[in-house]
Design a protein around this motif. Structure first.
Motif, PDB file in Angstrom:
ATOM      1  N   LEU A  46      52.783   2.428  15.509  1.00  0.00           N
ATOM      2  CA  LEU A  46      52.663   1.372  16.511  1.00  0.00           C
ATOM      3  C   LEU A  46      52.674   1.927  17.939  1.00  0.00           C
ATOM      4  CD1 LEU A  46      54.915  -1.030  14.546  1.00  0.00           C
ATOM      5  CD2 LEU A  46      52.652  -1.698  15.366  1.00  0.00           C
ATOM      6  N   GLY A  47      52.816   3.240  18.061  1.00  0.00           N
ATOM      7  CA  GLY A  47      52.760   3.866  19.379  1.00  0.00           C
ATOM      8  C   GLY A  47      51.344   3.994  19.900  1.00  0.00           C
ATOM      9  N   ASN A  48      50.351   3.792  19.036  1.00  0.00           N
ATOM     10  CA  ASN A  48      48.946   3.813  19.441  1.00  0.00           C
ATOM     11  C   ASN A  48      48.385   2.414  19.251  1.00  0.00           C
ATOM     12  OD1 ASN A  48      46.179   4.078  19.747  1.00  0.00           O
ATOM     13  ND2 ASN A  48      46.091   6.063  18.745  1.00  0.00           N
TER      14      ASN A  48
ATOM     15  N   LEU B  67      53.336  20.272  30.905  1.00  0.00           N
ATOM     16  CA  LEU B  67      53.517  19.024  30.174  1.00  0.00           C
ATOM     17  C   LEU B  67      54.981  18.615  30.218  1.00  0.00           C
ATOM     18  CD1 LEU B  67      51.274  19.650  27.027  1.00  0.00           C
ATOM     19  CD2 LEU B  67      50.744  18.254  29.037  1.00  0.00           C
ATOM     20  N   VAL B  68      55.219  17.348  30.535  1.00  0.00           N
ATOM     21  CA  VAL B  68      56.564  16.778  30.545  1.00  0.00           C
ATOM     22  C   VAL B  68      56.602  15.742  29.427  1.00  0.00           C
ATOM     23  CG1 VAL B  68      58.315  15.588  31.899  1.00  0.00           C
ATOM     24  CG2 VAL B  68      56.677  17.114  33.036  1.00  0.00           C
ATOM     25  N   ARG B  69      57.379  15.998  28.377  1.00  0.00           N
ATOM     26  CA  ARG B  69      57.296  15.195  27.162  1.00  0.00           C
ATOM     27  C   ARG B  69      58.321  14.066  27.137  1.00  0.00           C
ATOM     28  NH1 ARG B  69      55.958  20.425  25.880  1.00  0.00           N
ATOM     29  NH2 ARG B  69      53.927  20.616  24.817  1.00  0.00           N
ATOM     30  N   ALA B  70      57.825  12.911  26.688  1.00  0.00           N
ATOM     31  CA  ALA B  70      58.675  11.757  26.419  1.00  0.00           C
ATOM     32  C   ALA B  70      58.706  11.541  24.911  1.00  0.00           C
ATOM     33  CB  ALA B  70      58.133  10.520  27.129  1.00  0.00           C
ATOM     34  N   GLU B  71      59.615  10.704  24.448  1.00  0.00           N
ATOM     35  CA  GLU B  71      59.778  10.522  23.003  1.00  0.00           C
ATOM     36  C   GLU B  71      58.550   9.884  22.363  1.00  0.00           C
ATOM     37  OE1 GLU B  71      63.008   8.677  19.806  1.00  0.00           O
ATOM     38  OE2 GLU B  71      63.181   8.195  21.942  1.00  0.00           O
ATOM     39  N   THR B  72      57.901   8.961  23.078  1.00  0.00           N
ATOM     40  CA  THR B  72      56.730   8.263  22.553  1.00  0.00           C
ATOM     41  C   THR B  72      55.654   8.210  23.632  1.00  0.00           C
ATOM     42  OG1 THR B  72      57.429   6.064  23.296  1.00  0.00           O
ATOM     43  CG2 THR B  72      58.217   6.787  21.129  1.00  0.00           C
ATOM     44  N   SER B  73      54.455   7.809  23.247  1.00  0.00           N
ATOM     45  CA  SER B  73      53.371   7.687  24.225  1.00  0.00           C
ATOM     46  C   SER B  73      53.629   6.581  25.248  1.00  0.00           C
ATOM     47  CB  SER B  73      52.044   7.461  23.499  1.00  0.00           C
ATOM     48  OG  SER B  73      51.718   8.597  22.711  1.00  0.00           O
TER      49      SER B  73
ATOM     50  N   GLN C 158      59.158   9.158  37.476  1.00  0.00           N
ATOM     51  CA  GLN C 158      59.349  10.474  38.089  1.00  0.00           C
ATOM     52  C   GLN C 158      58.248  10.848  39.078  1.00  0.00           C
ATOM     53  OE1 GLN C 158      60.399  13.721  35.529  1.00  0.00           O
ATOM     54  NE2 GLN C 158      61.880  12.529  34.355  1.00  0.00           N
ATOM     55  N   GLY C 159      57.261   9.969  39.245  1.00  0.00           N
ATOM     56  CA  GLY C 159      56.189  10.268  40.175  1.00  0.00           C
ATOM     57  C   GLY C 159      55.413  11.517  39.789  1.00  0.00           C
ATOM     58  N   LEU C 160      55.155  11.673  38.495  1.00  0.00           N
ATOM     59  CA  LEU C 160      54.410  12.836  38.024  1.00  0.00           C
ATOM     60  C   LEU C 160      52.940  12.721  38.436  1.00  0.00           C
ATOM     61  CD1 LEU C 160      55.978  13.120  34.455  1.00  0.00           C
ATOM     62  CD2 LEU C 160      56.664  14.298  36.541  1.00  0.00           C
ATOM     63  N   ASP C 161      52.207  13.786  38.251  1.00  0.00           N
ATOM     64  CA  ASP C 161      50.812  13.801  38.688  1.00  0.00           C
ATOM     65  C   ASP C 161      49.903  12.980  37.787  1.00  0.00           C
ATOM     66  OD1 ASP C 161      50.780  15.900  40.985  1.00  0.00           O
ATOM     67  OD2 ASP C 161      51.962  16.829  39.374  1.00  0.00           O
ATOM     68  N   ALA C 162      50.231  12.881  36.532  1.00  0.00           N
ATOM     69  CA  ALA C 162      49.377  12.144  35.603  1.00  0.00           C
ATOM     70  C   ALA C 162      50.154  11.818  34.341  1.00  0.00           C
ATOM     71  CB  ALA C 162      48.126  12.959  35.244  1.00  0.00           C
ATOM     72  N   ALA C 163      49.640  10.840  33.610  1.00  0.00           N
ATOM     73  CA  ALA C 163      50.097  10.564  32.248  1.00  0.00           C
ATOM     74  C   ALA C 163      48.901  10.734  31.337  1.00  0.00           C
ATOM     75  CB  ALA C 163      50.655   9.150  32.125  1.00  0.00           C
ATOM     76  N   ALA C 164      49.052  11.516  30.295  1.00  0.00           N
ATOM     77  CA  ALA C 164      47.976  11.742  29.329  1.00  0.00           C
ATOM     78  C   ALA C 164      48.118  10.757  28.179  1.00  0.00           C
ATOM     79  CB  ALA C 164      48.026  13.172  28.798  1.00  0.00           C
ATOM     80  N   GLY C 165      46.981  10.266  27.696  1.00  0.00           N
ATOM     81  CA  GLY C 165      47.056   9.353  26.569  1.00  0.00           C
ATOM     82  C   GLY C 165      45.711   8.791  26.179  1.00  0.00           C
ATOM     83  N   VAL C 166      45.752   7.804  25.307  1.00  0.00           N
ATOM     84  CA  VAL C 166      44.564   7.100  24.848  1.00  0.00           C
ATOM     85  C   VAL C 166      44.068   6.185  25.965  1.00  0.00           C
ATOM     86  CG1 VAL C 166      43.731   5.402  23.171  1.00  0.00           C
ATOM     87  CG2 VAL C 166      45.276   7.236  22.441  1.00  0.00           C
ATOM     88  N   ARG C 167      42.764   6.134  26.165  1.00  0.00           N
ATOM     89  CA  ARG C 167      42.210   5.401  27.298  1.00  0.00           C
ATOM     90  C   ARG C 167      42.665   3.938  27.352  1.00  0.00           C
ATOM     91  NH1 ARG C 167      38.540   6.090  30.953  1.00  0.00           N
ATOM     92  NH2 ARG C 167      37.810   8.058  30.044  1.00  0.00           N
TER      93      ARG C 167
END
Length: 243
Positions: A24-26, A147-153, A163-172
C-alpha cells in the motif's frame, strides 16, 4: 475452468489459501478503498489468480516494498507485487511486468533543476523510501548525491518537506499529488528509471512461477490490468506490452 496441477497449487497456495502481499506504499498499485479494504490493480490481480486456482485469498498488507521483500525470511506470503530489481531477483522469480511507472523527483518550485540528471551533484540530498525500487536503483547509479532514507515512500515525501532536502525520489503519480497539495513544489519532467512492476514468487517454486508468468500475460491481453487501473483512478499508467 482449466485443470490446475497439484504442484502449482502446492507452490502458490500450499494451505489452500493464496497469501498475496499487497504494498500500500505504492498508490499506483494499491490503495485503501472507501470500505476500509485494499483495492487497486494488484488486489484485482490477486483476486483473479485466487479465483482461477479455486482457492481462498488472504491479503497480507505492507506499507513499503522493502518490508514485502524482508517478509520473505518468514515465508509470510505466496505471491507479491514488486518492481523487478537485480537484488531481489536472487530470491524472487518475477513475471514479465504488468505495468510500467516512472521514477522521478519532487523539488521546490524555485529550485534550478529542470532535468533529473542535474540532481546527481555533490551536496545534493534526496529523500527516498527504504528498500523501494527507486532506492535500489539510485543506490546503484548515483555517483555524487546523497540518499536520505525514510521508512516508507510516503514518509520520504514528509522527510523532504520537514528537512528541506533538495528532492524526494519516487513514483510520479504520488509525487504529483504531493505537489498539488503543497503549493511551491513541482515534479520534474522525465524520469531516472522506468519501473517495471511484476508479480513475484519466492525462488524454488518453479511450477508456480511459470503459472504466474502465463497468468500475467493473460491478464494484460484480456484488458483486466487496464480495467483495474481505470477503476482505481490510475488510468494514465502504462500497461506493459506482451512479453
Amino acid at each position: 475452468m482449466q485443470s490446475i496441477s497439484t504442484t502449482v497449487l502446492d507452490d502458490l497456495a500450499p494451505q489452500g489459501v493464496l497469501r498475496a502481499a499487497i504494498n500500500l506504499g505504492n498508490p499506483v498499485l494499491a490503495q485503501w478503498g472507501p470500505d476500509g479494504e485494499p483495492q487497486g490493480v494488484s488486489v484485482t490481480l490477486a483476486g483473479a489468480l485466487a479465483h482461477e486456482l479455486g482457492v481462498a485469498l488472504e491479503l497480507v498488507t505492507y506499507d513499503a516494498a522493502g518490508k514485502v521483500f524482508a517478509a520473505l525470511e518468514t515465508a509470510a506470503w505466496d505471491v507479491a507485487f514488486m518492481a523487478i530489481e537485480p537484488v531481489r531477483a536472487e530470491q524472487i522469480a518475477f513475471s514479465a511486468p504488468y505495468v510500467i511507472i516512472e521514477g522521478t523527483y519532487l523539488v521546490a518550485q524555485e529550485a534550478l533543476y529542470r532535468q533529473v540528471a542535474e540532481l546527481d551533484r555533490p551536496g545534493i540530498r534526496i529523500a527516498v523510501g527504504q528498500g523501494a525500487a527507486y532506492d535500489l536503483y539510485l543506490s546503484r547509479t548515483l555517483k555524487q548525491a546523497e540518499l536520505v532514507r525514510a521508512e516508507t515512500s510516503p514518509a520520504a515525501i514528509t522527510l523532504f518537506f520537514e528537512q528541506g532536502l533538495d528532492a524526494a525520489a519516487g513514483v510520479r503519480q504520488p509525487l504529483l499529488a504531493a505537489a498539488a497539495a503543497n503549493p511551491g513544489y513541482r515534479v520534474l519532467d522525465g524520469h531516472f528509471t522506468a519501473i517495471h512492476q511484476a508479480m513475484a514468487v519466492p525462488r524454488g517454486k518453479e511450477q508456480g512461477a511459470a503459472y504466474v508468468r502465463c497468468f500475467v500475460e493473460r491478464c494484460k491481453a484480456s484488458g483486466l490490468v487496464q480495467q483495474a487501473l481505470k477503476r482505481s483512478g490510475q488510468g494514465e499508467v502504462t500497461v506493459a506490452p506482451a512479453a
